[in-house]
Motif scaffolding. Structure first.
Motif, PDB file in Angstrom:
ATOM      1  N   PRO A  59       0.791  -1.238   0.000  1.00 27.94           N
ATOM      2  CA  PRO A  59       0.000   0.000   0.000  1.00 27.94           C
ATOM      3  C   PRO A  59       0.819   1.283   0.000  1.00 27.94           C
ATOM      4  O   PRO A  59       0.369   2.308  -0.511  1.00 27.94           O
ATOM      5  CB  PRO A  59      -0.829  -0.118   1.285  1.00 27.94           C
ATOM      6  CG  PRO A  59      -0.913  -1.575   1.565  1.00 27.94           C
ATOM      7  CD  PRO A  59       0.392  -2.142   1.106  1.00 27.94           C
ATOM      8  N   ASP A  60       2.041   1.231   0.549  1.00 28.84           N
ATOM      9  CA  ASP A  60       2.844   2.449   0.657  1.00 28.84           C
ATOM     10  C   ASP A  60       3.603   2.782  -0.628  1.00 28.84           C
ATOM     11  O   ASP A  60       4.342   3.767  -0.690  1.00 28.84           O
ATOM     12  CB  ASP A  60       3.829   2.347   1.813  1.00 28.84           C
ATOM     13  CG  ASP A  60       4.881   1.251   1.625  1.00 28.84           C
ATOM     14  OD1 ASP A  60       4.814   0.522   0.605  1.00 28.84           O
ATOM     15  OD2 ASP A  60       5.774   1.134   2.483  1.00 28.84           O
ATOM     16  N   GLY A  61       3.442   1.950  -1.682  1.00 27.55           N
ATOM     17  CA  GLY A  61       4.145   2.183  -2.927  1.00 27.55           C
ATOM     18  C   GLY A  61       5.346   1.291  -3.128  1.00 27.55           C
ATOM     19  O   GLY A  61       5.940   1.279  -4.206  1.00 27.55           O
ATOM     20  N   GLY A  62       5.742   0.550  -2.096  1.00 24.44           N
ATOM     21  CA  GLY A  62       6.804  -0.421  -2.231  1.00 24.44           C
ATOM     22  C   GLY A  62       6.275  -1.720  -2.805  1.00 24.44           C
ATOM     23  O   GLY A  62       5.130  -1.809  -3.262  1.00 24.44           O
ATOM     24  N   ALA A  63       7.102  -2.759  -2.796  1.00 22.70           N
ATOM     25  CA  ALA A  63       6.688  -4.049  -3.339  1.00 22.70           C
ATOM     26  C   ALA A  63       7.547  -5.158  -2.753  1.00 22.70           C
ATOM     27  O   ALA A  63       8.697  -4.941  -2.383  1.00 22.70           O
ATOM     28  CB  ALA A  63       6.812  -4.060  -4.863  1.00 22.70           C
ATOM     29  N   GLY A 114      -2.075  -7.936   5.244  1.00 24.53           N
ATOM     30  CA  GLY A 114      -0.617  -7.841   5.257  1.00 24.53           C
ATOM     31  C   GLY A 114       0.114  -9.155   5.384  1.00 24.53           C
ATOM     32  O   GLY A 114       1.353  -9.162   5.424  1.00 24.53           O
ATOM     33  N   ASP A 115      -0.603 -10.291   5.457  1.00 29.79           N
ATOM     34  CA  ASP A 115       0.073 -11.584   5.507  1.00 29.79           C
ATOM     35  C   ASP A 115       0.764 -11.847   4.173  1.00 29.79           C
ATOM     36  O   ASP A 115       0.201 -11.596   3.100  1.00 29.79           O
ATOM     37  CB  ASP A 115      -0.920 -12.704   5.802  1.00 29.79           C
ATOM     38  CG  ASP A 115      -1.497 -12.612   7.201  1.00 29.79           C
ATOM     39  OD1 ASP A 115      -0.772 -12.152   8.103  1.00 29.79           O
ATOM     40  OD2 ASP A 115      -2.673 -12.979   7.395  1.00 29.79           O
ATOM     41  N   GLY A 129       6.093 -26.049  -1.964  1.00 31.00           N
ATOM     42  CA  GLY A 129       4.749 -25.663  -1.574  1.00 31.00           C
ATOM     43  C   GLY A 129       4.583 -24.174  -1.344  1.00 31.00           C
ATOM     44  O   GLY A 129       5.395 -23.356  -1.789  1.00 31.00           O
ATOM     45  N   ILE A 130       3.504 -23.836  -0.644  1.00 30.99           N
ATOM     46  CA  ILE A 130       3.184 -22.452  -0.292  1.00 30.99           C
ATOM     47  C   ILE A 130       3.702 -22.179   1.111  1.00 30.99           C
ATOM     48  O   ILE A 130       3.357 -22.896   2.058  1.00 30.99           O
ATOM     49  CB  ILE A 130       1.669 -22.198  -0.350  1.00 30.99           C
ATOM     50  CG1 ILE A 130       1.103 -22.576  -1.728  1.00 30.99           C
ATOM     51  CG2 ILE A 130       1.351 -20.733  -0.032  1.00 30.99           C
ATOM     52  CD1 ILE A 130      -0.416 -22.534  -1.797  1.00 30.99           C
ATOM     53  N   TRP A 131       4.509 -21.144   1.227  1.00 23.31           N
ATOM     54  CA  TRP A 131       5.114 -20.769   2.498  1.00 23.31           C
ATOM     55  C   TRP A 131       4.570 -19.432   2.966  1.00 23.31           C
ATOM     56  O   TRP A 131       4.255 -18.557   2.148  1.00 23.31           O
ATOM     57  CB  TRP A 131       6.633 -20.676   2.354  1.00 23.31           C
ATOM     58  CG  TRP A 131       7.316 -21.992   2.136  1.00 23.31           C
ATOM     59  CD1 TRP A 131       7.278 -22.773   1.006  1.00 23.31           C
ATOM     60  CD2 TRP A 131       8.142 -22.698   3.073  1.00 23.31           C
ATOM     61  NE1 TRP A 131       8.024 -23.909   1.178  1.00 23.31           N
ATOM     62  CE2 TRP A 131       8.576 -23.883   2.438  1.00 23.31           C
ATOM     63  CE3 TRP A 131       8.562 -22.425   4.373  1.00 23.31           C
ATOM     64  CZ2 TRP A 131       9.404 -24.804   3.057  1.00 23.31           C
ATOM     65  CZ3 TRP A 131       9.397 -23.341   4.999  1.00 23.31           C
ATOM     66  CH2 TRP A 131       9.811 -24.512   4.356  1.00 23.31           C
ATOM     67  N   GLN A 132       4.472 -19.277   4.264  1.00 20.73           N
ATOM     68  CA  GLN A 132       4.099 -17.988   4.866  1.00 20.73           C
ATOM     69  C   GLN A 132       5.316 -17.368   5.525  1.00 20.73           C
ATOM     70  O   GLN A 132       6.084 -18.062   6.196  1.00 20.73           O
ATOM     71  CB  GLN A 132       2.994 -18.153   5.904  1.00 20.73           C
ATOM     72  CG  GLN A 132       2.534 -16.821   6.506  1.00 20.73           C
ATOM     73  CD  GLN A 132       1.424 -17.008   7.537  1.00 20.73           C
ATOM     74  OE1 GLN A 132       1.286 -18.072   8.139  1.00 20.73           O
ATOM     75  NE2 GLN A 132       0.621 -15.984   7.737  1.00 20.73           N
ATOM     76  N   LEU A 133       5.478 -16.083   5.294  1.00 21.04           N
ATOM     77  CA  LEU A 133       6.559 -15.358   5.952  1.00 21.04           C
ATOM     78  C   LEU A 133       5.950 -14.546   7.084  1.00 21.04           C
ATOM     79  O   LEU A 133       5.302 -13.526   6.859  1.00 21.04           O
ATOM     80  CB  LEU A 133       7.278 -14.444   4.954  1.00 21.04           C
ATOM     81  CG  LEU A 133       8.530 -13.736   5.482  1.00 21.04           C
ATOM     82  CD1 LEU A 133       9.570 -14.751   5.947  1.00 21.04           C
ATOM     83  CD2 LEU A 133       9.123 -12.843   4.403  1.00 21.04           C
ATOM     84  N   GLY A 134       6.132 -15.039   8.307  1.00 19.12           N
ATOM     85  CA  GLY A 134       5.545 -14.386   9.467  1.00 19.12           C
ATOM     86  C   GLY A 134       6.279 -13.120   9.845  1.00 19.12           C
ATOM     87  O   GLY A 134       7.364 -12.813   9.337  1.00 19.12           O
TER      88      GLY A 134
END
Length: 321
Positions: A59-63, A114-115, A129-134
């Motif tokens: 949302p802040d313009g970063g990526a 924001g996850d 697989g699919i990983w989550q970055l906490g």
């Protein structure tokens, strides 16, 4: 991706040798779409394997960017600063991902809360697989995927509380619960199948359907979403886009910006399937891998695998007529 891979294998990444100010200030097109202020937001470290592959705008313009073959997830701040969020470990024996041969981080996705999630493929069960970055910075596997998959694009389907993932090796789209759990094949329509290298690649949900690109066949495919969330019969909506990678919708109906990797082009695809080039090698592109549109911001990644040595994240302003 490794420079020692066969030429077709390295086209999963993108190359661009671009400096600020080489692109025109504004590019006009018949339907009124214009790109203005095209510039490089960030440079990455090619020697460290930072070949930019995918984009999750913030949302802040970063990526957030997925990096192959560095096996990294990085954040680019609005001012261009680059922060490594995670580097995935090599599996025992080094791994052997289908098609590409090496472990790769590919698709990244961000939820509204924001996850952050990303794809890691190694050719081995238990890591692919699919990983989550906490928020702690420690990656966690939430959806194991079969070892014979080459995972590419990741979409969070919040309305149906699930992930959707393209498998470029198998020519399939998988689904899995957003909270984690076993994955199942959502569509294995023949329109998604590879023809010697990479099949289903980019992925988006739009206009009551799931859309996918097929790199080998040079097509954009629309698969209707059934009332129960299942898949209808695929229809090809655009052809003649050999080597297409990722894509996104511009906000004008079903008009699309597509990253055509092998040609090194950013292409505008109209609703009727006709297309025209917006940026090409003359603007510094050499193998575009991803594009993301957020409001009036257009992000494009360059991986510097096919040619060049300056992987970048580009940013432009979108002007709709």
């Amino acid at each position: 991706m490794s420079p020692h891979l066969p030429r077709r294998a390295v086209t999963l990444g993108l190359a661009a040798l671009l400096t600020v100010g080489t692109a025109p200030a504004a590019l006009a097109h018949p339907a009124g779409t214009r790109l203005a202020d095209v510039r490089v937001l960030a440079h990455f470290d090619r020697a460290a394997g930072q070949a930019a592959e995918s984009i999750a705008p913030e949302p802040d313009g970063g990526a957030v960017i997925g990096m192959i073959p560095a096996r990294q997830v990085v954040r680019v701040a609005p001012d261009g600063r680059v922060q490594v969020l995670a580097t995935m470990p090599l599996p025992p024996g080094g791994g052997s991902t289908p098609v590409v041969g090496i472990p790769v981080v590919t698709g990244v996705a961000r939820t509204g809360s924001g996850d952050l999630y990303f794809l890691y493929s190694t050719g081995q069960a238990g890591q692919t697989g699919i990983w989550q970055l906490g928020r702690s910075g420690q990656p966690r596997l939430v959806v194991p995927m079969p070892a014979d998959t080459m995972l590419n694009a990741l979409v969070v389907d919040g309305a149906r509380h699930r992930f959707l993932v393209t498998d470029s090796a198998g020519g399939r789209i998988w689904q899995a619960p957003l909270g984690g759990g076993p994955a199942t094949v959502w569509s294995a329509d023949p329109a998604l199948a590879p023809d010697g290298f990479l099949g289903a690649n980019g992925l988006k949900i739009h206009d009551g359907a799931v859309w996918a690109s097929n790199s080998d066949r040079g097509t954009l495919v629309r698969i209707p979403l059934l009332p129960d969330g299942g898949s209808g019969h695929a229809e090809v909506r655009a052809t003649g886009l050999a080597g297409i990678d990722d894509f996104d919708f511009t906000g004008r109906g079903t008009e699309i910006f597509a990253a055509v990797n092998e040609a090194g082009e950013l292409v505008r695809v109209s609703a009727d399937g006709t297309h025209e080039t917006l940026l090409d090698a003359g603007d510094g592109l050499q193998g575009t891998t991803a594009v993301a549109v957020r409001g009036d911001r257009v992000y494009v990644t360059n991986g510097a695998n096919l040619a060049g040595n300056d992987p970048t994240l580009m940013l432009a302003k979108l002007r709709r007529g």
